[in-house]
Design a protein around this motif. Structure first.
Motif, mmCIF file in Angstrom:
data_model
loop_
_atom_site.group_PDB
_atom_site.id
_atom_site.type_symbol
_atom_site.label_atom_id
_atom_site.label_comp_id
_atom_site.label_asym_id
_atom_site.label_seq_id
_atom_site.Cartn_x
_atom_site.Cartn_y
_atom_site.Cartn_z
ATOM 1 N N GLY A 202 13.708 -6.735 -13.746
ATOM 2 C CA GLY A 202 15.103 -6.921 -13.368
ATOM 3 C C GLY A 202 15.833 -5.650 -13.025
ATOM 4 O O GLY A 202 16.946 -5.703 -12.479
ATOM 5 N N THR A 203 15.244 -4.500 -13.311
ATOM 6 C CA THR A 203 15.917 -3.229 -13.046
ATOM 7 C C THR A 203 15.380 -2.533 -11.800
ATOM 8 O O THR A 203 15.818 -1.442 -11.463
ATOM 9 N N THR A 204 14.428 -3.170 -11.106
ATOM 10 C CA THR A 204 13.823 -2.545 -9.929
ATOM 11 C C THR A 204 14.580 -2.867 -8.655
ATOM 12 O O THR A 204 14.193 -2.419 -7.583
ATOM 13 N N GLY A 205 15.662 -3.633 -8.755
ATOM 14 C CA GLY A 205 16.352 -4.072 -7.551
ATOM 15 C C GLY A 205 15.435 -4.984 -6.765
ATOM 16 O O GLY A 205 14.718 -5.802 -7.339
ATOM 17 N N LEU A 206 15.439 -4.825 -5.443
ATOM 18 C CA LEU A 206 14.546 -5.648 -4.622
ATOM 19 C C LEU A 206 13.367 -4.836 -4.102
ATOM 20 O O LEU A 206 12.754 -5.184 -3.096
ATOM 21 N N SER A 207 13.032 -3.733 -4.790
ATOM 22 C CA SER A 207 11.783 -3.052 -4.474
ATOM 23 C C SER A 207 10.649 -3.889 -5.050
ATOM 24 O O SER A 207 10.874 -4.843 -5.794
ATOM 25 N N ASN A 208 9.438 -3.550 -4.739
ATOM 26 C CA ASN A 208 8.284 -4.354 -5.152
ATOM 27 C C ASN A 208 7.794 -3.884 -6.524
ATOM 28 O O ASN A 208 7.124 -2.864 -6.626
ATOM 29 N N PRO A 209 8.100 -4.631 -7.593
ATOM 30 C CA PRO A 209 7.686 -4.183 -8.930
ATOM 31 C C PRO A 209 6.187 -4.333 -9.166
ATOM 32 O O PRO A 209 5.668 -3.791 -10.147
#
Length: 336
Positions: A202-209
């Protein structure tokens, strides 16, 4: 009924009186009659009817009819694009219609994960359709008079921060493009160290976790054949499954407008089973559930995580049916 052969179960597809088309497994025991208890099993995210594969046969052998639908957006069931079609009011109307289709007046309703939330809401929307309620992994939470945005939920409970990622429609493509890794991550052993947590998603934004994340087979609670079966099914698309996380405000408005009560039916027997290593199940929420369910019994499975029907398949199978048989011996109001 072989858990490694989905074709060995009795599959049906019907259009319900809600107008939606559902696929489900319907296993009927020998000597079936109108007095045979029916178990309606509701899966969670990201799963499908196959999540109950280890329980269906033993429960049928103990004399129960077992009905297991692919929930909306999954498997052979319809997959609407719009999140508004996935509110629990609509899902519960579908489940009631499914029971009507099968000529089942009342059922024991059993749910896991999102299925647990839906099963408990079914007990509010259609209270007279239940003989008993069994919820796994996700404790009961009552309707709230005030809407809480998912961002605020994540602040209060960091292990639920992944909901912010799922709530954004753009996460669908990211997950579909990394589905093998995503399924491994979701179904990982509760003690497995992966370098990625539910909170950090939830803290990665919309980057690819999931980029660069490697989770070997031995860190997954599924056997390789089971993993392949589930992966193939989810390759049909993740928009429907993720839409469940995009309904929070819609659900709140429906429940507020209907004036849904906080308490479940006073005479309804309720069993809640949870894994002690499941980070999404907190003691505070479990304790809160006791305030709203007069007849709740909660059982902790030590050393187990979220995927109880797999991690603790024999324990779940036996605890559920033994509890139900106990109710049948001493049923509320003289009957189950």
């Amino acid at each position: 009924m072989d858990p490694l052969d989905p074709r060995s179960f009795n599959h049906r597809t019907e259009t319900l009186n809600t107008g939606r088309r559902y696929h489900f497994v319907d296993q009927i025991p020998d000597n079936y009659s109108s007095r045979t208890p029916a178990l309606l099993c509701i899966h969670g995210f990201p799963d499908f009817w196959y999540g109950w594969r280890h329980q269906i046969r033993p429960w049928v052998q103990r004399g129960c009819r077992v009905v297991v639908p692919d929930m909306l957006g999954y498997g052979g069931t319809e997959k609407p694009e719009d999140a508004s079609e996935y509110t629990t009011k609509k899902l519960c109307s579908d489940l009631s219609a499914l029971l009507d289709n099968l000529g089942i007046r009342k059922a024991v309703v059993i749910g896991h994960d999102w299925g647990a939330f839906t099963a408990a809401r079914f007990a509010l929307w259609h209270p007279n359709r239940l003989l008993a309620l069994i919820i796994l992994s996700v404790p009961y939470t009552p309707p709230s008079p005030v809407y809480t945005p998912v961002e605020d939920v994540a602040k209060r409970a960091p292990d639920l921060a992944y909901m912010m990622f799922f709530n954004d429609k753009r996460s669908t493509l990211i997950i579909e493009s990394n589905l093998d890794t995503f399924v491994r991550f979701v179904y990982k052993h509760p003690r497995a160290k992966t370098g990625l947590s539910l909170a950090s998603i939830g803290t990665t934004g919309l980057s690819n976790p999931f980029k660069g994340l490697e989770i070997p087979d031995e860190n997954v609670v599924l056997s390789r054949p089971e993993f392949d079966i589930i992966l193939k099914e989810l390759q049909m698309g993740m928009n429907g499954p993720l839409n469940y996380y995009r309904t929070a405000e819609l659900r709140h408005d429906e429940e507020r407008d209907a004036g849904l009560p906080a308490d479940l039916r006073a005479d309804l027997p309720v069993l809640f089973i949870w894994g002690s290593l499941d980070k999404t199940t907190t003691k505070a929420v479990i304790n809160k559930a006791h305030k709203f369910i007069p007849r709740i019994q909660d059982v902790a499975l030590e050393g187990r995580g979220h995927w109880l029907m797999v991690e603790a398949k024999d324990e779940i199978t036996e605890k559920v049916i033994t509890w139900l048989e106990g109710l049948m011996e001493k049923p509320p109001n003289g009957r189950l």
